[in-house]
Design a protein around this motif. Sequence first.
Motif, mmCIF file in Angstrom:
data_model
loop_
_atom_site.group_PDB
_atom_site.id
_atom_site.type_symbol
_atom_site.label_atom_id
_atom_site.label_comp_id
_atom_site.label_asym_id
_atom_site.label_seq_id
_atom_site.Cartn_x
_atom_site.Cartn_y
_atom_site.Cartn_z
ATOM 1 N N GLN A 1 -12.598 10.639 -21.201
ATOM 2 C CA GLN A 1 -12.322 10.203 -19.836
ATOM 3 C C GLN A 1 -12.943 8.833 -19.551
ATOM 4 O O GLN A 1 -12.453 8.079 -18.716
ATOM 5 C CB GLN A 1 -12.855 11.237 -18.835
ATOM 6 C CG GLN A 1 -12.437 11.001 -17.396
ATOM 7 C CD GLN A 1 -10.931 11.107 -17.171
ATOM 8 O OE1 GLN A 1 -10.288 11.980 -17.742
ATOM 9 N NE2 GLN A 1 -10.394 10.220 -16.349
ATOM 10 N N ARG A 2 -14.004 8.506 -20.289
ATOM 11 C CA ARG A 2 -14.618 7.181 -20.103
ATOM 12 C C ARG A 2 -13.640 6.065 -20.436
ATOM 13 O O ARG A 2 -13.640 5.016 -19.786
ATOM 14 C CB ARG A 2 -15.871 7.038 -20.966
ATOM 15 C CG ARG A 2 -16.984 8.019 -20.617
ATOM 16 C CD ARG A 2 -18.292 7.669 -21.278
ATOM 17 N NE ARG A 2 -18.207 7.568 -22.731
ATOM 18 C CZ ARG A 2 -19.256 7.360 -23.523
ATOM 19 N NH1 ARG A 2 -20.462 7.239 -22.995
ATOM 20 N NH2 ARG A 2 -19.111 7.298 -24.839
ATOM 21 N N PHE A 3 -12.822 6.275 -21.466
ATOM 22 C CA PHE A 3 -11.821 5.266 -21.809
ATOM 23 C C PHE A 3 -10.781 5.140 -20.711
ATOM 24 O O PHE A 3 -10.379 4.043 -20.326
ATOM 25 C CB PHE A 3 -11.145 5.628 -23.140
ATOM 26 C CG PHE A 3 -11.988 5.346 -24.334
ATOM 27 C CD1 PHE A 3 -12.036 4.077 -24.890
ATOM 28 C CD2 PHE A 3 -12.753 6.343 -24.906
ATOM 29 C CE1 PHE A 3 -12.819 3.806 -25.996
ATOM 30 C CE2 PHE A 3 -13.540 6.094 -26.012
ATOM 31 C CZ PHE A 3 -13.575 4.817 -26.555
ATOM 32 N N LEU A 4 -10.354 6.271 -20.186
ATOM 33 C CA LEU A 4 -9.350 6.248 -19.127
ATOM 34 C C LEU A 4 -9.873 5.561 -17.869
ATOM 35 O O LEU A 4 -9.111 4.936 -17.135
ATOM 36 C CB LEU A 4 -8.917 7.681 -18.798
ATOM 37 C CG LEU A 4 -8.303 8.486 -19.960
ATOM 38 C CD1 LEU A 4 -7.876 9.866 -19.472
ATOM 39 C CD2 LEU A 4 -7.114 7.744 -20.571
ATOM 40 N N ASN A 5 -11.193 5.670 -17.658
ATOM 41 C CA ASN A 5 -11.795 5.070 -16.467
ATOM 42 C C ASN A 5 -12.337 3.668 -16.710
ATOM 43 O O ASN A 5 -12.871 3.041 -15.797
ATOM 44 C CB ASN A 5 -12.942 5.947 -15.953
ATOM 45 C CG ASN A 5 -12.470 7.278 -15.411
ATOM 46 O OD1 ASN A 5 -11.274 7.546 -15.346
ATOM 47 N ND2 ASN A 5 -13.399 8.124 -15.027
ATOM 48 N N GLY A 6 -12.224 3.176 -17.950
ATOM 49 C CA GLY A 6 -12.746 1.849 -18.274
ATOM 50 C C GLY A 6 -14.246 1.793 -18.412
ATOM 51 O O GLY A 6 -14.849 0.714 -18.294
#
Length: 249
Positions: A182-187
């Motif tokens: 989810q960190r990637f999705l949230n930048g």
Amino acid sequence: MPDKRHIALEGSYNTRDIGGYTIDKDRVTRSHRYIRCDGMHRLTDEDQNKLTNYGLKTIIDLRTTEEVNQEPNVFANSTLVKYNRINIIGDEALTAYDQQVKTGVSYKRIEAAYTSWLENRKPLILKALSILSDSGNGMTLYHCSAGKDRTGIITALLLGIVGVRDEIIIEDYSLTAEFLFQRFLNGDAPVAEKEINSVQEYEAEYCPREGMHGTLQHLNLQYGGIEQYVRSIGLTDDQIDGIRYSFIE
């Protein structure tokens, strides 16, 4: 969320209660005893209240000096929660990890890192387990930066002490991918992590099941299992009983 143990916080991705895991047909691990977590520097006031209302009494920060200085734990000076810092891997490079971390197959470098820590940082691992064994500390949260590697090792040891099967320990470890992707999705992903396009890719690269499997195999082959390992580093009968008494439901 995909896992009922996940504690949703605005400033954290990977906070999970490790209660509810099957030990045998009659017993499970107790909830509200141990929480695994990633970085805590971004927790909001609401997040902090949620954790203290959940029962949080003690924190063990497993990070390095640089990590702690750059991103201080929000509870470090709390009057409500006891804060402990144990730099479990140290600030110096450990040889096996240093050689493997940037090259080779993902699960091999993970296994090399974890087994190196287990062999080279025994006094620090013992110190963390000693705090975790004291039921007087109440519900205890332990964390590193991602809640995956150092936190994953401590989780494996806790679950193994009470008799949770290896396959469940591996499943809990790999579950991190569900939340850190989810960190990637949230930048919010660290610059050092390469771009990942799915939960499956994240698991394969950063928390591969084979890496934890190899680590558990190391403990089985070298010591005869997790209980024998923790005894060999100095955890006493009373401390082992303390973990079991407070963690088995």
